[in-house]
Design a protein around this motif. Sequence first.
Motif, short mmCIF file in Angstrom:
data_model
loop_
_atom_site.label_atom_id
_atom_site.label_comp_id
_atom_site.label_asym_id
_atom_site.label_seq_id
_atom_site.Cartn_x
_atom_site.Cartn_y
_atom_site.Cartn_z
N VAL A 88 -1.34 -12.87 -2.87
CA VAL A 88 -0.48 -13.27 -1.76
C VAL A 88 0.31 -12.10 -1.21
O VAL A 88 0.65 -12.06 -0.03
CB VAL A 88 0.50 -14.39 -2.20
CG1 VAL A 88 1.41 -14.79 -1.06
CG2 VAL A 88 -0.28 -15.60 -2.70
N HIS A 131 4.58 -10.46 2.32
CA HIS A 131 3.78 -11.68 2.25
C HIS A 131 2.64 -11.57 3.26
O HIS A 131 2.85 -11.31 4.45
CB HIS A 131 4.65 -12.90 2.57
CG HIS A 131 4.02 -14.20 2.19
ND1 HIS A 131 3.03 -14.79 2.94
CD2 HIS A 131 4.22 -15.01 1.10
CE1 HIS A 131 2.66 -15.92 2.36
NE2 HIS A 131 3.37 -16.07 1.24
N LYS A 132 1.40 -11.78 2.81
CA LYS A 132 0.25 -11.57 3.67
C LYS A 132 0.20 -12.56 4.83
O LYS A 132 -0.18 -12.20 5.95
CB LYS A 132 -1.04 -11.69 2.85
CG LYS A 132 -1.28 -10.52 1.91
CD LYS A 132 -2.60 -10.67 1.19
CE LYS A 132 -2.88 -9.51 0.27
NZ LYS A 132 -4.18 -9.65 -0.44
N GLU A 133 0.55 -13.83 4.59
CA GLU A 133 0.49 -14.82 5.66
C GLU A 133 1.63 -14.67 6.65
O GLU A 133 1.43 -14.71 7.85
CB GLU A 133 0.48 -16.23 5.06
CG GLU A 133 -0.78 -16.56 4.28
CD GLU A 133 -0.80 -18.01 3.82
OE1 GLU A 133 0.14 -18.76 4.16
OE2 GLU A 133 -1.76 -18.39 3.12
N LYS A 134 2.84 -14.48 6.15
CA LYS A 134 3.99 -14.30 7.04
C LYS A 134 3.97 -12.93 7.72
O LYS A 134 4.57 -12.76 8.78
CB LYS A 134 5.30 -14.43 6.25
CG LYS A 134 5.56 -15.83 5.71
CD LYS A 134 6.89 -15.85 4.97
CE LYS A 134 7.21 -17.23 4.43
NZ LYS A 134 8.50 -17.25 3.68
N LYS A 135 3.30 -11.96 7.07
CA LYS A 135 3.23 -10.59 7.57
C LYS A 135 4.63 -9.98 7.73
O LYS A 135 4.90 -9.24 8.68
CB LYS A 135 2.47 -10.53 8.90
CG LYS A 135 1.03 -11.02 8.80
CD LYS A 135 0.26 -10.82 10.08
CE LYS A 135 -1.14 -11.40 9.98
NZ LYS A 135 -1.94 -10.77 8.92
N ASP A 172 -3.39 -5.89 8.12
CA ASP A 172 -2.37 -5.81 7.09
C ASP A 172 -2.35 -4.40 6.50
O ASP A 172 -3.22 -4.04 5.71
CB ASP A 172 -2.64 -6.83 5.98
CG ASP A 172 -2.47 -8.26 6.47
OD1 ASP A 172 -1.77 -8.44 7.47
OD2 ASP A 172 -3.03 -9.17 5.83
#
Length: 250
Positions: A156, A201-205, A27
């Motif tokens: 997040v 967004h960290k999860e969706k990247k 990230d």
Amino acid sequence: MGKWIIRIVGALLVLVIAGGLLLYFTDNRYSLSYRSYNALRNASSMDLSFESRMGMGENSLGITGDTLLVLEPNTSYTEISMNLGPLGNRRIVDIYTEGEEVFHKYNLPFLSWQEGMPILQEDSFNPAMFSKLQMDVKLLDLLKFVSILDKNEEEVLLEYYTTDFFTPEEFKSILVSMLKLNEADVEKWNIRTYEIRFSFHKEKKELEKLAVKFDYEVSEMVLDNELILIINELNSLEEIPLPEGIQETP
């Protein structure tokens, strides 16, 4: 000697490839920007939300809205509500676009769809602008730009922002081209401060939110403005129905 050169070149290539993969799968501003750039360029449809306000403190006017956008053929449907503070949001107008055509309908039972843009008291940007989202920015220019941004990290989100990269005149050009503001009006403004912020967004990247804030002085008054664009989903849109009333527009 030749074998040593080949080995050195091979080792350098391995390091470059490994470094590139490491950069891409972690990230950071470059991988997140690259992923978001590709996702937006390849999207066939978008589900967007926005918030906008302008004014002075408690006297600010604000609108919120949701836009469904299809890129091919280019159509959009936008629902706009007025932000009434403690009273909540009140739906005021819908906007439908198809190509270069724009139609609107105020939220009153006795009014039908009309051709053209609606007249809103909140003028900080053109609510139909999302029907013309342009992705003509070059990737290399984008990566150069994000390289200078300051960083802020939340649980997040990863946020990157700038408050001084552009001159006031350059920022005015962004307001005209990006927010579709009237160039003659913007030219009269004395830009005092601004901030452009990208939130990933960290999860969706992927890019989740773009925020533009600025204060300007005109006629000895200082007004503060803010526009927040939220990307809810890409490629999830099933249909934008054509309102029947539009077909009856004279």
